[in-house]
Motif scaffolding. Structure first.
Motif, PDB file in Angstrom:
ATOM      1  N   UNK A  41       0.836  -1.194   0.000  1.00  0.00           N
ATOM      2  CA  UNK A  41       0.000   0.000   0.000  1.00  0.00           C
ATOM      3  C   UNK A  41       0.866   1.237   0.000  1.00  0.00           C
ATOM      4  N   UNK A  42       0.613   2.154  -0.924  1.00  0.00           N
ATOM      5  CA  UNK A  42       1.390   3.399  -0.937  1.00  0.00           C
ATOM      6  C   UNK A  42       0.538   4.577  -0.465  1.00  0.00           C
ATOM      7  N   UNK A  43      -0.598   4.260   0.157  1.00  0.00           N
ATOM      8  CA  UNK A  43      -1.445   5.332   0.667  1.00  0.00           C
ATOM      9  C   UNK A  43      -2.543   5.697  -0.323  1.00  0.00           C
ATOM     10  N   UNK A  44      -2.345   5.347  -1.591  1.00  0.00           N
ATOM     11  CA  UNK A  44      -3.360   5.608  -2.613  1.00  0.00           C
ATOM     12  C   UNK A  44      -4.185   4.349  -2.814  1.00  0.00           C
ATOM     13  N   UNK A 254       6.579   6.932   5.471  1.00  0.00           N
ATOM     14  CA  UNK A 254       6.064   8.263   5.176  1.00  0.00           C
ATOM     15  C   UNK A 254       6.898   9.082   4.219  1.00  0.00           C
ATOM     16  N   UNK A 255       8.113   8.621   3.865  1.00  0.00           N
ATOM     17  CA  UNK A 255       8.851   9.335   2.830  1.00  0.00           C
ATOM     18  C   UNK A 255       8.893   8.527   1.554  1.00  0.00           C
ATOM     19  N   UNK A 256       9.078   7.206   1.698  1.00  0.00           N
ATOM     20  CA  UNK A 256       9.055   6.357   0.506  1.00  0.00           C
ATOM     21  C   UNK A 256       7.635   5.881   0.210  1.00  0.00           C
ATOM     22  N   UNK A 257       6.706   6.158   1.095  1.00  0.00           N
ATOM     23  CA  UNK A 257       5.312   5.732   0.973  1.00  0.00           C
ATOM     24  C   UNK A 257       5.170   4.233   0.712  1.00  0.00           C
TER      25      UNK A 257
ATOM     26  N   UNK B  78       0.801  14.025   2.817  1.00  0.00           N
ATOM     27  CA  UNK B  78       0.191  12.813   3.353  1.00  0.00           C
ATOM     28  C   UNK B  78      -1.322  12.900   3.289  1.00  0.00           C
ATOM     29  N   UNK B  81      -2.307  12.339  -0.294  1.00  0.00           N
ATOM     30  CA  UNK B  81      -2.076  10.943  -0.662  1.00  0.00           C
ATOM     31  C   UNK B  81      -3.240  10.061  -0.221  1.00  0.00           C
ATOM     32  N   UNK B  82      -3.771  10.336   0.970  1.00  0.00           N
ATOM     33  CA  UNK B  82      -4.839   9.478   1.474  1.00  0.00           C
ATOM     34  C   UNK B  82      -6.221   9.933   1.005  1.00  0.00           C
ATOM     35  N   UNK B  84      -7.028  11.655  -1.935  1.00  0.00           N
ATOM     36  CA  UNK B  84      -7.301  11.868  -3.357  1.00  0.00           C
ATOM     37  C   UNK B  84      -8.147  10.762  -3.988  1.00  0.00           C
ATOM     38  N   UNK B 107      -2.713   6.366 -10.731  1.00  0.00           N
ATOM     39  CA  UNK B 107      -3.788   5.760  -9.954  1.00  0.00           C
ATOM     40  C   UNK B 107      -5.161   6.179 -10.480  1.00  0.00           C
ATOM     41  N   UNK B 109      -6.452   9.249 -10.613  1.00  0.00           N
ATOM     42  CA  UNK B 109      -7.118  10.218  -9.739  1.00  0.00           C
ATOM     43  C   UNK B 109      -7.180  11.635 -10.303  1.00  0.00           C
ATOM     44  N   UNK B 402       8.699   8.411  -4.773  1.00  0.00           N
ATOM     45  CA  UNK B 402       9.266   8.681  -3.446  1.00  0.00           C
ATOM     46  C   UNK B 402      10.339   7.682  -3.001  1.00  0.00           C
ATOM     47  N   UNK B 403      10.149   6.411  -3.277  1.00  0.00           N
ATOM     48  CA  UNK B 403      11.118   5.424  -2.786  1.00  0.00           C
ATOM     49  C   UNK B 403      12.467   5.591  -3.487  1.00  0.00           C
ATOM     50  N   UNK B 406      14.258   8.729  -2.202  1.00  0.00           N
ATOM     51  CA  UNK B 406      14.892   8.501  -0.895  1.00  0.00           C
ATOM     52  C   UNK B 406      16.242   7.816  -1.053  1.00  0.00           C
TER      53      UNK B 406
END
Lengths: 296, 431
Positions: A41-44, A254-257, B78, B81-82, B84, B107, B109, B402-403, B406
């Motif tokens: 899960x990436x939050x979306x 929370x940074x790499x989601x 954040x 992200x949750x 949308x 996604x 959206x 994002x990954x 990082x």
């Protein structure tokens, strides 16, 4: 013989508010986190069930070992250093002299500051060009004051700040516990000819045993949650030199989601924290709830 | 990277997750008649301008009114992200374009705005093309610029350079290396670098790769093409960075210097360092923390130097093209949301409002208006730089997922700290 009133223990009903609170804000999220650790899960959108995928990823995560080690190192070092400072300091400040009261009051100031404030103050102090780091560095063998920017030194700088933050709290624990020790013990020891040191090691330290255990559990388990200071001071850097386990969890989630992997890390933390506190309590015999005042 | 990186930025991050949860619990405020939610970032200067044009829009009695909701910077990502993909999605939302926007596009959206833009060429052509491209994903437009442009610029302290015998800001890489040696000999740190925050180090890699290999190299990386990180230009750029570190271009203690804490800014303003590579927001930052330094004309600015023999155009820029407005696919008021964007972000009130607060709008034909505004020499420089740029590469930490971002930041910091070699960086990113 008058019937004794029912012993003061209230029924379960009394615990309901606390239990509901705990269940809603601790237990329920914990269960969710454990569940999420089996999902991608990436939050979306909706989490996808991927079984043990995150746990396999975790097993081959090159950062995990280093993060575990950093957390362990931070925990053990800060525990040793803090105990070595707090125990004598707490005993000393338990004295009723006014000078001690004044000094103690000043010493407790860090307790009043939020972690964020402490981290911001120390990032200013640790600035090599305009902070104290540049001035004090040469005395410590670091000529350019490069503490938090040096891969080898950064974790020590973090541990120093953590120690600075928590020493007052544990000192307070020891101070209060010391004041509870019956004066008769010392009076008797004085009559027997015991000196200051003898009294400290034969009376004070054994009498403080339960406080030592409490303080140690708080420090060791607490070390698994040292997060805010590290995030604000170094963000886990330079590179990954201060990426402790909780920070690794936060950055992953929370940074790499990558919420799934982050949740697996959180679950690991949960297990580690519980195991650690059980271990400390068992090793020290704290569970027996033995009194240190028997016979007094 | 956003303009709102302040000292407290990271402090806010700590409370972010808790806040995000709390915010998620809130519904939209009850209002008379249908209304659409416009999500923006909290910005003391910009929010009143946004409110003003929104009030003007609502005063036109549209069938759906617009309501602006500002959020703090870090929790916003954040929250978005949750929200949308949920029923609580906003109608219009601010984003950073590039990879950030792409996540939402992938996604499903975000509404495709290409047709709307093509139907309104006057509106489409009113933007600087290189900036408008920041809202383009796979050839389709999903976002429209709604804030000032933020290219990365080479700032310098005129006094320090003059004292070291450097008469002009370096225009070529050879001149850059010569200037570094002179500044070092003069006993100052040649280049201030906030090495405790890897995104400041990233600016060096972004520009060097752009100059050495041209914009396509990163475009391939961003598109996730296999082997893109192994392009020889990446290794060359990293080796040049390593050379800078070895020369002492950033001093020895740069790893402890912070950008949020103002450490790098102070080095430049107090004359302890000669140059600083930073986003265009640096000017406003210096103006508020060291006003006399700026007002006395000691702060200088220049484009990033050209690299001899490199494939890239010396006029190309990197940084944050802009912030963008997009329309969420879940919006019940899609056409109204598009109409709101068209009627506000290029309106004269909005443009002059942006200029008044020191931003340089991504709108064409503003030279004269900027020249008569405050801080004219700086805003004109920024405007011309972006206007003439053949390409505007978005900050990589925003452009990549994002990954990957990082991972890249961590590895890059290790290159600067000499913990890994340039080749190891390439290998690590390639896997």
């Amino acid at each position: 013989m008058a019937r004794e009133p029912r012993s003061g223990r209230p029924g379960l009903v009394w615990a309901v508010p606390a239990l509901v609170y705990f269940a809603a804000l601790a237990l329920f999220p914990m269960i969710l986190v454990v569940g999420l650790s089996f999902c991608s899960w990436n939050g979306l959108g909706d989490p996808q069930w991927i079984g043990l995928g995150n746990w396999r990823k975790l097993a081959s995560d090159p950062q995990l070992g280093s993060s575990l080690w950093l957390s362990l190192e931070t925990g053990v070092v800060t525990w040793l250093v803090q105990t070595a400072i707090c125990l004598p300091l707490g005993v000393w400040s338990a004295g009723r002299q006014r000078s001690r009261a004044v000094v103690s009051t000043m010493f407790f100031v860090p307790l009043l500051m939020s972690s964020a404030a402490i981290a911001l103050v120390f990032s200013a102090l640790l600035d090599p060009n305009f902070g104290l780091a540049g001035l004090l560095g040469p005395w410590l063998g670091v000529d350019d004051g490069n503490f938090i920017g040096s891969p080898g030194l950064a974790i020590w700088a973090v541990m120093f700040v953590i120690t600075w933050q928590f020493v007052p709290f544990h000192t307070l624990l020891y101070q209060a516990a010391t004041r509870q020790i019956p004066v008769v013990l010392y009076e008797a020891a004085t009559l027997d000819g015991a000196g200051r040191w003898r009294q400290f090691f034969s009376i004070t330290v054994p009498q403080l045993r339960n406080s030592i255990v409490t303080s140690s559990v708080l420090m060791l388990v607490g070390s698994l949650t040292y997060f805010d200071i590290v995030l604000l001071l170094t963000s886990g850097g330079p590179g990954t030199a201060t990426r402790t386990l909780p920070l690794h969890m936060y950055l992953t989630g929370f940074s790499s989601f990558d919420m799934g992997l982050g949740s697996a890390l959180a679950t690991l933390l949960l297990i580690a924290g519980t195991a650690l506190s059980l271990l400390v309590v068992r090793v020290t015999g704290f569970r027996r709830m033995a009194s240190v005042r028997e016979g007094l | 990277m956003t303009r709102t990186r302040s000292t407290l930025r990271t402090a806010v991050a700590v409370a972010a997750s808790a806040l995000a949860l709390a915010l998620a619990a809130c519904g939209s405020p009850a209002d008379a008649g249908p209304s659409m939610q416009v999500w923006v970032l909290q910005d003391k200067a910009l929010n009143p301008v946004q409110q003003k044009v929104t009030d003007t829009y609502n005063a036109g009695k549209p069938s759906v009114r617009a309501a602006v909701q500002p959020f703090a910077n870090d929790p916003y990502k954040q929250k978005l992200q949750t929200a949308i993909g949920s029923p609580n999605a906003p109608d219009v939302f601010l984003n950073w374009g590039g990879g950030n926007l792409n996540t939402y596009v992938k996604a499903g959206n975000v509404t495709d705005l290409t047709a709307a833009l093509d139907a309104n060429p006057a509106f489409k052509n009113s933007f600087l093309p290189s900036v408008l491209d920041g809202g383009k994903i796979n050839g389709r437009y999903y976002g429209v610029p709604m804030a000032g442009v933020q290219p990365v610029i080479l700032f310098f302290n005129k006094d320090v350079l003059a004292k070291a015998g450097v008469t002009a800001p370096p225009a070529t890489w050879a001149a850059m290396l010569a200037a570094i040696d002179r500044l070092k000999a003069a006993g100052v740190i040649p280049i201030a670098l906030a090495g405790s925050q890897a995104w400041t180090e990233l600016m060096w890699l972004e520009y060097l790769l752009e100059r050495v290999g041209g914009p396509q190299v990163f475009a391939d990386i961003e598109a996730g093409k296999p082997g893109a990180w192994s392009h020889p230009a990446v290794l060359t750029a990293l080796t040049m960075i390593r050379d800078l570190v070895d020369r002492g271009a950033f001093g020895t203690s740069f790893g402890s210097v912070g950008q949020d804490s103002g450490g790098a800014d102070a080095l430049l303003a107090k004359g302890k360092a000669g140059m600083l590579l930073m986003g265009s927001w640096e000017y406003a930052g210096q103006l508020s923390t060291a006003p006399e330094f700026v007002q006395n004309g000691r702060l200088g600015w220049a484009p990033f130097p050209a690299v001899e023999g490199g494939k890239g155009d010396a006029k190309a820029v990197v940084g944050n093209p802009s912030n963008f407005f997009s329309v969420s696919a879940k919006s019940a008021h899609g056409p109204h949301a598009i109409s709101y964007i068209e009627k506000t972000v290029t309106s004269p009130d909005y443009v002059s409002g942006l200029i008044k607060i020191g931003q340089v709008p991504a709108v064409a034909g503003l030279s004269a208006q900027l020249a008569s505004g405050p801080n004219a020499s700086y805003t004109t420089f920024v405007y011309d730089m972006v206007k003439d740029a053949p390409s505007f590469t978005q900050s990589w930490d925003q452009a990549l997922d994002p990954a990957t971002a990082q991972k890249m930041l961590t590895n890059l910091q290790q290159v600067f700290n000499k913990q890994i070699s340039p080749q190891q960086f390439v290998t690590a990113m390639g896997t």
